[in-house]
Design a protein around this motif. Structure first.
Motif, PDB file in Angstrom:
ATOM      1  N   PHE A 388       0.830  -1.210   0.000  1.00  0.00           N
ATOM      2  CA  PHE A 388       0.000   0.000   0.000  1.00  0.00           C
ATOM      3  C   PHE A 388       0.862   1.257   0.000  1.00  0.00           C
ATOM      4  O   PHE A 388       0.599   2.209  -0.743  1.00  0.00           O
ATOM      5  N   LEU A 389       1.891   1.274   0.820  1.00  0.00           N
ATOM      6  CA  LEU A 389       2.770   2.445   0.865  1.00  0.00           C
ATOM      7  C   LEU A 389       3.421   2.696  -0.494  1.00  0.00           C
ATOM      8  O   LEU A 389       3.566   3.838  -0.933  1.00  0.00           O
ATOM      9  N   GLY A 390       3.802   1.609  -1.165  1.00  0.00           N
ATOM     10  CA  GLY A 390       4.419   1.734  -2.483  1.00  0.00           C
ATOM     11  C   GLY A 390       3.495   2.340  -3.520  1.00  0.00           C
ATOM     12  O   GLY A 390       3.935   3.074  -4.415  1.00  0.00           O
ATOM     13  N   ILE A 391       2.207   2.025  -3.433  1.00  0.00           N
ATOM     14  CA  ILE A 391       1.223   2.575  -4.367  1.00  0.00           C
ATOM     15  C   ILE A 391       1.222   4.098  -4.305  1.00  0.00           C
ATOM     16  O   ILE A 391       1.302   4.796  -5.328  1.00  0.00           O
ATOM     17  N   TYR A 392       1.124   4.639  -3.085  1.00  0.00           N
ATOM     18  CA  TYR A 392       1.040   6.086  -3.001  1.00  0.00           C
ATOM     19  C   TYR A 392       2.366   6.751  -3.361  1.00  0.00           C
ATOM     20  O   TYR A 392       2.381   7.792  -4.030  1.00  0.00           O
ATOM     21  N   ASP A 393       3.486   6.189  -2.932  1.00  0.00           N
ATOM     22  CA  ASP A 393       4.778   6.758  -3.324  1.00  0.00           C
ATOM     23  C   ASP A 393       4.912   6.814  -4.837  1.00  0.00           C
ATOM     24  O   ASP A 393       5.434   7.786  -5.391  1.00  0.00           O
ATOM     25  N   TYR A 394       4.465   5.750  -5.506  1.00  0.00           N
ATOM     26  CA  TYR A 394       4.556   5.740  -6.969  1.00  0.00           C
ATOM     27  C   TYR A 394       3.788   6.920  -7.562  1.00  0.00           C
ATOM     28  O   TYR A 394       4.278   7.623  -8.457  1.00  0.00           O
ATOM     29  N   TYR A 395       2.599   7.160  -7.056  1.00  0.00           N
ATOM     30  CA  TYR A 395       1.800   8.291  -7.550  1.00  0.00           C
ATOM     31  C   TYR A 395       2.497   9.616  -7.270  1.00  0.00           C
ATOM     32  O   TYR A 395       2.552  10.509  -8.130  1.00  0.00           O
ATOM     33  N   LEU A 396       3.076   9.743  -6.076  1.00  0.00           N
ATOM     34  CA  LEU A 396       3.733  10.987  -5.706  1.00  0.00           C
ATOM     35  C   LEU A 396       4.928  11.279  -6.614  1.00  0.00           C
ATOM     36  O   LEU A 396       5.104  12.405  -7.085  1.00  0.00           O
ATOM     37  N   TYR A 397       5.745  10.264  -6.880  1.00  0.00           N
ATOM     38  CA  TYR A 397       6.954  10.491  -7.670  1.00  0.00           C
ATOM     39  C   TYR A 397       6.686  10.527  -9.175  1.00  0.00           C
ATOM     40  O   TYR A 397       7.415  11.158  -9.925  1.00  0.00           O
ATOM     41  N   SER A 398       5.648   9.822  -9.626  1.00  0.00           N
ATOM     42  CA  SER A 398       5.409   9.721 -11.074  1.00  0.00           C
ATOM     43  C   SER A 398       4.282  10.617 -11.573  1.00  0.00           C
ATOM     44  O   SER A 398       4.272  11.023 -12.736  1.00  0.00           O
ATOM     45  N   GLY A 399       3.297  10.889 -10.727  1.00  0.00           N
ATOM     46  CA  GLY A 399       2.113  11.607 -11.176  1.00  0.00           C
ATOM     47  C   GLY A 399       1.164  10.758 -11.994  1.00  0.00           C
ATOM     48  O   GLY A 399       0.210  11.265 -12.588  1.00  0.00           O
ATOM     49  N   ASP A 400       1.360   9.437 -12.000  1.00  0.00           N
ATOM     50  CA  ASP A 400       0.575   8.525 -12.833  1.00  0.00           C
ATOM     51  C   ASP A 400      -0.700   8.107 -12.099  1.00  0.00           C
ATOM     52  O   ASP A 400      -0.747   7.082 -11.433  1.00  0.00           O
ATOM     53  N   LYS A 401      -1.732   8.897 -12.227  1.00  0.00           N
ATOM     54  CA  LYS A 401      -3.016   8.588 -11.583  1.00  0.00           C
ATOM     55  C   LYS A 401      -3.664   7.346 -12.190  1.00  0.00           C
ATOM     56  O   LYS A 401      -4.386   6.611 -11.507  1.00  0.00           O
ATOM     57  N   SER A 402      -3.423   7.096 -13.470  1.00  0.00           N
ATOM     58  CA  SER A 402      -4.089   5.979 -14.150  1.00  0.00           C
ATOM     59  C   SER A 402      -3.766   4.641 -13.487  1.00  0.00           C
ATOM     60  O   SER A 402      -4.604   3.738 -13.465  1.00  0.00           O
ATOM     61  N   PHE A 403      -2.563   4.497 -12.938  1.00  0.00           N
ATOM     62  CA  PHE A 403      -2.210   3.238 -12.281  1.00  0.00           C
ATOM     63  C   PHE A 403      -3.072   3.018 -11.050  1.00  0.00           C
ATOM     64  O   PHE A 403      -3.483   1.874 -10.766  1.00  0.00           O
ATOM     65  N   ILE A 404      -3.377   4.067 -10.313  1.00  0.00           N
ATOM     66  CA  ILE A 404      -4.255   3.936  -9.154  1.00  0.00           C
ATOM     67  C   ILE A 404      -5.672   3.588  -9.597  1.00  0.00           C
ATOM     68  O   ILE A 404      -6.329   2.724  -9.014  1.00  0.00           O
ATOM     69  N   VAL A 405      -6.152   4.225 -10.652  1.00  0.00           N
ATOM     70  CA  VAL A 405      -7.489   3.920 -11.171  1.00  0.00           C
ATOM     71  C   VAL A 405      -7.572   2.451 -11.586  1.00  0.00           C
ATOM     72  O   VAL A 405      -8.536   1.744 -11.259  1.00  0.00           O
ATOM     73  N   GLN A 406      -6.559   1.967 -12.297  1.00  0.00           N
ATOM     74  CA  GLN A 406      -6.550   0.584 -12.768  1.00  0.00           C
ATOM     75  C   GLN A 406      -6.524  -0.407 -11.603  1.00  0.00           C
ATOM     76  O   GLN A 406      -7.082  -1.505 -11.695  1.00  0.00           O
ATOM     77  N   ASN A 407      -5.883  -0.045 -10.508  1.00  0.00           N
ATOM     78  CA  ASN A 407      -5.656  -0.989  -9.415  1.00  0.00           C
ATOM     79  C   ASN A 407      -6.535  -0.758  -8.199  1.00  0.00           C
ATOM     80  O   ASN A 407      -6.388  -1.452  -7.189  1.00  0.00           O
ATOM     81  N   TYR A 408      -7.438   0.190  -8.274  1.00  0.00           N
ATOM     82  CA  TYR A 408      -8.217   0.534  -7.085  1.00  0.00           C
ATOM     83  C   TYR A 408      -9.020  -0.657  -6.566  1.00  0.00           C
ATOM     84  O   TYR A 408      -9.083  -0.897  -5.351  1.00  0.00           O
ATOM     85  N   ASP A 409      -9.639  -1.435  -7.450  1.00  0.00           N
ATOM     86  CA  ASP A 409     -10.406  -2.597  -6.997  1.00  0.00           C
ATOM     87  C   ASP A 409      -9.509  -3.608  -6.286  1.00  0.00           C
ATOM     88  O   ASP A 409      -9.918  -4.240  -5.302  1.00  0.00           O
ATOM     89  N   ARG A 410      -8.280  -3.773  -6.767  1.00  0.00           N
ATOM     90  CA  ARG A 410      -7.345  -4.698  -6.110  1.00  0.00           C
ATOM     91  C   ARG A 410      -6.922  -4.151  -4.747  1.00  0.00           C
ATOM     92  O   ARG A 410      -6.698  -4.914  -3.807  1.00  0.00           O
ATOM     93  N   MET A 411      -6.801  -2.834  -4.653  1.00  0.00           N
ATOM     94  CA  MET A 411      -6.492  -2.226  -3.365  1.00  0.00           C
ATOM     95  C   MET A 411      -7.629  -2.480  -2.376  1.00  0.00           C
ATOM     96  O   MET A 411      -7.393  -2.839  -1.215  1.00  0.00           O
ATOM     97  N   LYS A 412      -8.858  -2.273  -2.824  1.00  0.00           N
ATOM     98  CA  LYS A 412     -10.006  -2.450  -1.930  1.00  0.00           C
ATOM     99  C   LYS A 412     -10.115  -3.890  -1.430  1.00  0.00           C
ATOM    100  O   LYS A 412     -10.345  -4.122  -0.242  1.00  0.00           O
TER     101      LYS A 412
END
Length: 729
Positions: A388-412
Motif C-alpha cells: 500500500f505504501l508503495g502505491i502512493y509513493d509511486y503516484y507521488l513520484y510519477s504523477g501517474d493517476k491511471s495506475f491507481i485507477v486501474q488498481n483501485y479494486d485490487r487495493m479495496k
C-alpha cells in the motif's frame, strides 16, 4: 510515503485531484506496442523468473499462492476514419476479429476497416502465455488506450439479438516496450554481454575462477571435452566456492564429447568465484561469462567532497542494478524472488537513480496477484502494508493517476482482507498462516498486537483514503480516513509510555509490554505521527539510546537513518554510513550485503539462517544510501504528484560540497551545494528552495524571503538557473 502530515481531509483530497491534472493529461497518448490485460503479463513473467531458483541443484519454488493470467481476453477500440484503412493483426494465441459486432471469416492477418465510426474487437485465447495483440495500421494502432476485459458477459436472446447492456468492467490495456511485431512478449529475455574472468587458478584438476566482483549471469566453460560429470560450485566468496559440501548453488553436467567445445550453463547465477571440478576424463580450459542485466540507464547521481561516501554511493548503485532484473528482487544469489518489503525500498532508491516507472508497476502487479485474497502478500503482514505504501509513493513520484485507477479494486479487496482479520479491539495480531516479520533480529518478539504493525496499518488506511478520493469514491475515503484516525489514536493510547518516552513494542492479552524497540518509533518520526516534543524525546530515548537493541540489517538501518535525517541529524547519519557501509567495503565487499554485524570475524560474515553461506552478499536493501543522499542531503523531494510542486532543502551534514541530479517525469533537477554557494535548475513544476544561513542569502535570479530563525526560502521556476550565495551554519 513521505508527506508530513498526510493530507487526508476531503478538502486535501480535492486538492490532490487538481494537482494530478497535469500528469493525467500527459498520459492520454501512447506508443504503438503489444498490449495485454493489465497485470497478467507481469504475473506470468514473475512466475517464469521466480521459479528459476535452485538450491544445490534442487528446484525451489515460492512459499505463497501463485496466480496465473486469464486465458481468454477481449480487446476493443472505437475508431473514427475519414477513409478506409488496412490493418494488420498479430496475436499471441488463437483469435477472431469482429467489426461492429460482425466476425470476419477465419483468422485474418489483415483486414480493411471502412471510413466512418466503428468498433473493432479482437478476442484471443492462450493458455500457455498471456493473450496479447499488436495492431498495425496508419491510424489504428495497439496502445494503452485500447480497452480490455477477461469477461465480456455477451449474450444472445431468442431472436438472435446480441446484448447491448452489460456489467463488464473494461480496463485500459497493459503494455511495456514491445514495440515491433517481432518483439513478442512471451519471448522476452534480459540482455547479456560477454565478460572475461580476472584470474584463473589451477588446483590439481580443479579450476578456481575469479571475476573480480559480485556479478550475475551465465557461466561459459571453454574447451570442454572428455567423458564424465562436471560440477561447478558458485561462490559470492572464495570460501563458498571452495566448499563443495556447503556452497549454496551448484550445477552438475554430464559430458560426453570427444572434441573440445564451449558450453554455456543453462541457468543464470550470482557469483564472484566459480570452482570447476571435472570428473572422469573431463577437461576444461577456462571460463568466461555472459553478464545478464536490466538495461536501465542512471538518470540521477551524487558526488561529494568525501571519497568514501562517493565509493559507498557507487557500490550502492551497482547493488541496486544487480538486484533490478525483470522486477525488483531481494538478492541475486539465494531467493531471487519478489519480496514486498525489499521491493518497497528498491522503489524509493529507483526514484533517485533510474526513475524507471515500468519496473515499479511490474513489481507491484506481480506482488498483488489476483483475487480472491487468501493470505498476506508474501504471507507477511507487514509486507501487505508496504505494498500500500508503495502505491502512493509511486503516484507521488510519477504523477501517474491511471495506475491507481486501474488498481483501485485490487487495493479495496486487499484492504477488505486486512480489515477482516482485526481482533475485538480493532487491532491486528498474527493469525494462523500470518508471518510477522519486521526484521531479522535475535529475540525480537512477534507475539500479541505489535505496535509496528498497527503503525503500518494506519498508514495503509491513509493511503486508501487518498486513493479513494482520487477515484471519486467519497464515502470510501471518509470510511478509510475514520479507520486510520482510530488506529492512530489507539497507537498512542495503548503503546505510548510516558516513563520511557517511547512507543513500546507490543501489547499482549490487552496489556502493553515494557519492551522498547526502534521499529515503530523510527517510522513514527518520518510518518510525522509524533509531535515536536515526542520527536525530541524519542531521538534520545530510542534512536541514540545504546540500551535499545541495535539494528544489524541494512533493511531496517535504512529507516533508522531516515528517521535521524528527518530530525535534521545528517551529521550523525554521515558517520553511520561511513561506519556501516564503509565497514563492508573495508572487508572487501563489492556489493552490499543482506546483513552486517561488525563484531563478526572472517567467514562468520557469510553465515545466516543456520547455513554457512546462507547470507546474500548482494541484497537490494543494502543500497539505501542512494535514497538517503538524494532526499536528505541534496534534499530534493516531491510535495505534489509528479513534481508539480517540490522542495529542495540541502543539508551538507559535514560535507564541504556536494552535487547531484534527481530525476523527475520531465527531466533532472540539478543542484550543486557548498558551504557558501548553491546552484540549481529544474525542468518541472514549482519548487521551494529552503536555505539555512548565518546571513541573508543573495540571489540575482529570484527573491529570497526570510522565514525566521536563519531559515530562508526561494521559489524555483522551471527552466531557469539560480545561483545563491549564503553562509552555511
Amino acid at each position: 510515503m513521505r508527506l508530513s502530515p498526510w493530507p487526508v481531509s476531503p478538502r486535501a483530497i480535492k486538492t490532490f485531484i487538481l494537482l494530478c491534472v497535469f500528469a493525467s493529461l500527459r498520459l492520454t497518448s501512447a506508443a504503438q506496442t503489444w498490449i495485454w490485460y493489465p497485470g497478467d503479463y507481469e504475473i506470468w513473467l514473475a512466475n517464469q523468473m521466480q521459479n528459476r531458483r535452485t538450491e544445490r541443484g534442487t528446484f525451489f519454488p515460492v512459499f505463497w499462492k501463485v496466480d496465473s493470467h486469464y486465458p481468454l481476453m477481449d480487446f476493443h477500440k472505437i475508431v473514427e476514419l475519414n477513409q478506409p484503412e488496412t490493418v494488420r493483426i498479430y496475436a499471441e494465441g488463437k483469435y477472431n476479429i469482429k467489426l461492429d459486432g460482425k466476425p470476419f471469416e477465419g483468422t485474418p492477418a489483415m483486414i480493411t476497416v471502412p471510413a466512418g465510426k466503428h468498433k473493432l474487437n479482437v478476442k484471443v485465447f492462450n493458455q500457455a502465455t498471456p493473450p496479447a495483440i499488436y495492431v498495425e495500421g496508419k491510424t489504428i494502432k495497439s496502445d494503452s488506450t485500447w480497452l480490455v476485459t477477461f469477461e465480456d458477459k455477451e449474450w444472445i436472446d431468442e431472436s438472435g439479438k446480441t446484448s447491448d447492456v452489460s456489467t463488464t468492467k473494461w480496463l485500459q490495456a497493459g503494455q511495456w516496450n514491445f514495440n515491433t511485431p517481432a518483439q513478442r512478449p512471451s519471448l522476452f529475455k534480459l540482455p547479456t554481454q560477454p565478460v572475461q574472468a580476472v584470474t584463473s587458478q589451477k588446483n590439481g584438476n580443479n579450476l578456481l575462477v575469479d571475476f573480480g566482483k559480485e556479478t550475475f549471469g551465465f557461466v561459459k566453460l571453454k574447451g570442454v571435452q572428455g567423458k564424465g560429470r562436471l560440477t561447478v560450485y558458485f561462490g559470492e566468496s572464495k570460501e563458498e566456492a571452495l566448499d563443495p559440501e556447503h556452497a549454496e548453488t551448484l550445477d552438475r553436467i554430464d559430458i560426453d564429447q570427444k572434441t573440445s567445445k564451449d558450453t554455456v550453463l543453462q541457468l543464470s547465477k550470482a557469483f564472484r568465484y566459480i570452482n570447476i571440478v571435472p570428473g572422469g576424463s573431463v577437461k576444461v580450459k577456462g571460463a568466461s561469462m555472459l553478464y545478464e542485466y536490466s538495461d536501465l540507464p542512471d538518470k540521477g547521481g551524487f558526488k561529494c567532497s568525501d571519497e568514501e561516501i562517493n565509493k559507498i554511493y557507487e557500490v550502492a548503485k551497482y547493488t541496486l542494478h544487480l538486484s533490478t532484473r525483470e522486477f525488483f528482487i531481494d538478492g541475486i544469489k539465494r531467493d531471487r524472488w519478489i519480496w514486498s518489503g525489499d521491493a518497497y525500498q528498491s522503489y524509493l532508491m529507483n526514484y533517485y537513480l533510474m526513475n524507471d516507472n515500468a519496473t515499479v508497476t511490474r513489481t507491484m502487479y506481480a506482488l498483488r496477484g489476483k483475487d480472491p485474497v487468501t493470505s498476506h502478500i508474501n504471507t507477511i503482514m507487514d509486507y501487505t502494508f508496504y505494498w500500500f505504501l508503495g502505491i502512493y509513493d509511486y503516484y507521488l513520484y510519477s504523477g501517474d493517476k491511471s495506475f491507481i485507477v486501474q488498481n483501485y479494486d485490487r487495493m479495496k479487496s486487499l484492504m477488505d482482507y486486512v480489515l477482516g482479520r482485526r481482533n475485538k479491539d480493532g487491532l491486528l495480531e498474527g493469525l494462523p498462516g500470518d508471518w510477522i516479520f519486521i526484521d531479522w533480529a535475535t529475540g525480537l518478539s512477534k507475539k500479541g498486537e505489535v505496535s509496528f504493525e498497527q503503525l503500518l496499518f494506519a498508514r495503509s488506511l491513509e493511503t486508501m483514503a487518498l486513493c479513494s478520493g482520487l477515484v471519486n469514491e467519497k464515502d470510501a475515503a471518509a470510511k478509510y480516513q475514520s479507520l486510520a484516525a482510530d488506529i492512530k489514536k489507539k497507537l498512542f493510547d495503548y503503546y505510548w509510555n510516558e516513563q520511557k518516552q517511547a512507543l513500546v513494542h507490543s501489547r499482549i492479552n490487552g496489556k502493553p509490554t515494557d519492551n522498547v524497540t526502534r521499529y515503530a518509533n523510527m517510522f513514527a518520526v518520518f510518518f510525522d505521527y509524533f509531535n515536536g516534543q515526542q520527536k525530541a524525546a524519542v531521538k534520545n530515548s530510542v534512536l541514540l539510546n545504546k540500551n535499545v537493541p541495535k539494528i544489524t540489517t541494512p533493511y531496517m538501518r535504512f529507516y533508522e537513518l531516515e528517521a535521524l535525517c528527518a530530525l535534521g541529524d545528517q551529521g550523525i547519519v554521515l558517520k553511520e554510513m561511513k561506519d556501516y557501509w564503509g565497514g563492508m567495503l573495508r572487508l572487501g565487499a563489492t556489493s552490499f550485503w543482506e546483513e552486517y554485524d561488525p563484531s563478526k570475524k572472517g567467514a562468520e560474515h557469510y553465515a545466516m539462517y543456520g547455513r554457512k553461506y546462507g547470507k546474500s552478499l548482494c541484497h537490494a536493501w543494502g543500497a539505501s544510501p542512494i535514497y538517503l543522499l538524494g532526499k536528505y542531503y541534496l534534499g530534493i523531494k516531491p510535495t505534489a504528484p509528479g513534481y508539480v510542486q517540490y522542495t529542495v532543502a540541502p543539508v551538507l551534514g559535514g560535507l564541504q560540497w556536494m552535487e547531484g541530479a534527481v530525476p523527475t517525469p520531465a527531466g533532472n533537477i540539478n543542484m550543486y551545494c557548498s558551504t557558501s554557494e548553491i546552484r540549481i535548475s529544474a525542468p518541472v513544476g514549482t519548487g521551494k528552495l529552503v536555505i539555512t544561513s548565518k546571513t541573508q542569502p543573495e540571489c540575482k535570479e529570484g527573491t529570497i524571503v526570510s522565514k525566521g530563525n536563519n531559515v530562508y526560502e526561494l521559489t524555483i521556476e522551471k527552466n531557469k538557473e539560480y545561483k545563491v550565495l549564503y553562509k552555511a551554519i
